[in-house]
Design a protein around this motif. Structure first.
Motif, PDB file in Angstrom:
ATOM      1  N   VAL A 190       0.924 -23.328   9.262  1.00 40.02           N
ATOM      2  CA  VAL A 190       1.139 -22.606   7.947  1.00 40.02           C
ATOM      3  C   VAL A 190       0.277 -21.356   8.037  1.00 40.02           C
ATOM      4  N   PHE A 191      -0.954 -21.585   8.406  1.00 39.62           N
ATOM      5  CA  PHE A 191      -2.153 -20.422   8.051  1.00 39.62           C
ATOM      6  C   PHE A 191      -1.990 -19.613   9.576  1.00 39.62           C
ATOM      7  N   LEU A 192      -1.602 -20.263  10.469  1.00 36.58           N
ATOM      8  CA  LEU A 192      -1.549 -19.305  11.640  1.00 36.58           C
ATOM      9  C   LEU A 192      -0.391 -18.465  11.617  1.00 36.58           C
ATOM     10  N   ILE A 193       0.946 -18.860  11.154  1.00 32.28           N
ATOM     11  CA  ILE A 193       2.142 -18.084  10.807  1.00 32.28           C
ATOM     12  C   ILE A 193       1.703 -16.908   9.934  1.00 32.28           C
ATOM     13  N   ILE A 194       0.927 -17.151   8.805  1.00 31.03           N
ATOM     14  CA  ILE A 194       0.647 -16.543   7.969  1.00 31.03           C
ATOM     15  C   ILE A 194      -0.394 -15.365   8.384  1.00 31.03           C
ATOM     16  N   TYR A 195      -1.232 -15.839   9.212  1.00 33.42           N
ATOM     17  CA  TYR A 195      -2.361 -14.835  10.046  1.00 33.42           C
ATOM     18  C   TYR A 195      -1.685 -13.660  10.684  1.00 33.42           C
ATOM     19  N   LEU A 196      -0.924 -14.416  11.672  1.00 30.16           N
ATOM     20  CA  LEU A 196       0.058 -13.504  12.630  1.00 30.16           C
ATOM     21  C   LEU A 196       0.932 -12.582  11.660  1.00 30.16           C
ATOM     22  N   MET A 197       1.653 -13.159  11.183  1.00 24.82           N
ATOM     23  CA  MET A 197       2.575 -11.957  10.176  1.00 24.82           C
ATOM     24  C   MET A 197       1.615 -10.876   9.570  1.00 24.82           C
ATOM     25  N   SER A 198       0.597 -11.378   9.002  1.00 29.96           N
ATOM     26  CA  SER A 198      -0.247 -10.338   7.921  1.00 29.96           C
ATOM     27  C   SER A 198      -0.702  -9.408   8.966  1.00 29.96           C
ATOM     28  N   VAL A 199      -1.323  -9.729  10.232  1.00 25.43           N
ATOM     29  CA  VAL A 199      -2.046  -8.893  11.112  1.00 25.43           C
ATOM     30  C   VAL A 199      -0.776  -8.012  11.535  1.00 25.43           C
ATOM     31  N   THR A 200       0.297  -8.485  12.137  1.00 20.67           N
ATOM     32  CA  THR A 200       1.401  -7.649  12.640  1.00 20.67           C
ATOM     33  C   THR A 200       1.952  -6.666  11.764  1.00 20.67           C
ATOM     34  N   GLY A 201       2.244  -7.113  10.362  1.00 12.61           N
ATOM     35  CA  GLY A 201       2.707  -6.482   9.423  1.00 12.61           C
ATOM     36  C   GLY A 201       1.876  -5.151   9.154  1.00 12.61           C
ATOM     37  N   ASN A 202       0.574  -5.296   8.920  1.00 12.21           N
ATOM     38  CA  ASN A 202      -0.437  -4.368   8.523  1.00 12.21           C
ATOM     39  C   ASN A 202      -0.641  -3.396   9.873  1.00 12.21           C
ATOM     40  N   LEU A 203      -0.608  -4.099  11.087  1.00  9.92           N
ATOM     41  CA  LEU A 203      -0.977  -3.127  12.186  1.00  9.92           C
ATOM     42  C   LEU A 203       0.361  -2.241  12.201  1.00  9.92           C
ATOM     43  N   LEU A 204       1.631  -2.762  12.069  1.00 10.94           N
ATOM     44  CA  LEU A 204       2.475  -2.099  12.148  1.00 10.94           C
ATOM     45  C   LEU A 204       2.720  -0.873  11.239  1.00 10.94           C
ATOM     46  N   ILE A 205       2.086  -0.844   9.956  1.00  9.55           N
ATOM     47  CA  ILE A 205       2.129   0.281   9.100  1.00  9.55           C
ATOM     48  C   ILE A 205       1.163   1.139   9.363  1.00  9.55           C
ATOM     49  N   ILE A 206      -0.048   0.917   9.898  1.00 14.06           N
ATOM     50  CA  ILE A 206      -1.013   1.619  10.560  1.00 14.06           C
ATOM     51  C   ILE A 206      -0.460   2.636  11.511  1.00 14.06           C
ATOM     52  N   ILE A 207       0.151   2.029  12.797  1.00 22.52           N
ATOM     53  CA  ILE A 207       0.847   2.624  13.895  1.00 22.52           C
ATOM     54  C   ILE A 207       1.784   3.659  13.482  1.00 22.52           C
ATOM     55  N   THR A 208       2.910   2.951  12.581  1.00 25.04           N
ATOM     56  CA  THR A 208       4.003   3.829  12.060  1.00 25.04           C
ATOM     57  C   THR A 208       3.482   5.249  11.291  1.00 25.04           C
ATOM     58  N   VAL A 209       2.283   4.805  10.431  1.00 24.98           N
ATOM     59  CA  VAL A 209       2.106   6.247   9.595  1.00 24.98           C
ATOM     60  C   VAL A 209       1.081   7.057  10.503  1.00 24.98           C
ATOM     61  N   CYS A 210       0.486   6.428  11.397  1.00 25.51           N
ATOM     62  CA  CYS A 210      -0.656   7.430  12.399  1.00 25.51           C
ATOM     63  C   CYS A 210       0.514   8.218  13.312  1.00 25.51           C
ATOM     64  N   SER A 211       1.525   7.638  13.649  1.00 24.54           N
ATOM     65  CA  SER A 211       2.288   8.181  14.608  1.00 24.54           C
ATOM     66  C   SER A 211       3.443   9.380  13.942  1.00 24.54           C
ATOM     67  N   ASN A 212       3.592   9.194  12.772  1.00 20.99           N
ATOM     68  CA  ASN A 212       4.605  10.097  12.193  1.00 20.99           C
ATOM     69  C   ASN A 212       3.958  10.989  11.354  1.00 20.99           C
ATOM     70  N   SER A 213       4.064  12.334  11.687  1.00 22.74           N
ATOM     71  CA  SER A 213       3.235  13.449  11.001  1.00 22.74           C
ATOM     72  C   SER A 213       3.834  13.596   9.677  1.00 22.74           C
TER      73      SER A 213
END
Length: 332
Positions: A30-53
């Motif tokens: 449970v905690f492994l899935i939550i951890y991977l989803m949390s890191v992936t989701g927040n990392l996706l937001i960072i990449i999306t915002v930084c790559s779109n002017s």
């Protein structure tokens, strides 16, 4: 009871979720899935915002800071928890415990300040829209972000220093799933009262003041929204701050439940339950809340997902054609 100085305590034993001995593997998954989803989701937001002017605005600037903070939040505590659950190694060295406690306190303080900065950003956007670009310029945004991180790193130093210099009771067992300061204070017999005194003078300025500023910001925001004549205009204005308001309520609701209750050895079990929520659930839900309730971010994420899907589909098709050297139908 015999006491021993902190110098004799070379390691602590984190009890974790010892109440559920038969569910350790399930909790690990449970905690492994939550951890991977949390890191992936927040990392996706960072990449999306930084790559779109077109997303380079104050609101998304603070959102990237918050997403990076959420990655730090779960990374400070969850990896060690996963190790304890799968390897049954519940020991942590004295120095590692102090570092984990310090970084966790930094993350908690920083989230308070970043949420306050985001509340001020929404206040200016809704209550002073004509002056928004002037007030929330790049210099102000960077200053607010740097101040949040700097104060967080400095504010946690005296607490960790006092705990590290404390003497402890004969037990070195921490009734928590990480090195939480409240759990360590129940073991300390010399530094707890000093820390409580520091909190008494410090909390109104560095903890409650940002919370009060956030409340005041939303009082003005809601008042301004109610003055809008059209229902569509009110809905549009509220949608710009509804994501942040949801995160604020979730964060403060769980945080106050942990740290504003009288601390005792018998309250630690409830503290663990509440702490799980704001350590794992909030970093997991934040990307979902912002991406689902913010049309601009949701649209950008959808386009990025479609581009990635098309790219990988074309690559797979090319590999299949190369390997089998035959006509293979395109993968949809």
């Amino acid at each position: 009871m015999e006491k021993r100085n902190h110098s004799e305590v070379t390691e602590f034993v984190i009890l974790g979720f010892f109440e559920f001995p038969d569910m350790q593997l399930l909790l690990f998954l449970v905690f492994l899935i939550i951890y991977l989803m949390s890191v992936t989701g927040n990392l996706l937001i960072i990449i999306t915002v930084c790559s779109n002017s077109h997303l380079h605005s104050p609101m998304f600037f603070f959102l990237t800071n918050l997403s990076f903070l959420e990655i730090c939040y779960v990374s400070v505590t969850v990896p060690k928890l996963l190790t304890m659950l799968i390897a049954q190694d519940n020991t942590i060295s004295f120095m590692q415990c102090m570092i984990q406690m310090y970084l966790f306190m930094v993350c908690t303080d920083n989230e308070i300040y970043l949420l306050t900065a985001m509340a001020y950003d929404r206040y200016v956007a809704i209550c002073k829209p004509l002056h928004y670009t002037i007030i929330m310029n790049k210099n102000i945004c960077f200053l607010l972000a740097i101040a949040s991180w700097t104060i967080s790193f400095l504010n946690s130093v005296p607490h960790v220093t006092l705990i590290s210099q404390s003497s402890f009771f004969s037990s070195n067992e921490i009734n928590h799933f990480f090195c939480d300061i409240a759990a360590l204070m129940t073991l300390s017999c010399s530094g707890a009262s000093v820390i409580e005194t520091i909190n008494y003078f410090e909390a109104p300025l560095l903890a409650f003041a940002p919370f009060i500023l956030t409340i005041i910001s939303y009082v003005f925001i809601i008042s301004a929204i109610l003055k809008i004549q059209s229902a569509k205009g009110r809905q549009k204005a509220f949608s710009t701050c509804s994501s942040h308001l949801t995160v604020v309520l979730l964060f403060y609701g769980t945080t106050f439940g942990v740290y504003l209750r009288p601390q005792s050895p018998y309250s630690m079990d409830l503290n663990k339950l509440l702490t799980v929520v704001y350590i794992t659930a909030i970093p997991l839900f934040n990307p979902l809340i912002y991406s689902l309730r913010n049309k601009e971010l949701k649209g950008t994420l959808w386009k990025a997902t479609r581009r990635a899907e098309n790219y990988f589909s074309s690559r797979i098709n090319k590999i299949l054609h190369t390997v089998f050297d035959s006509n293979i139908s395109t993968i949809n």
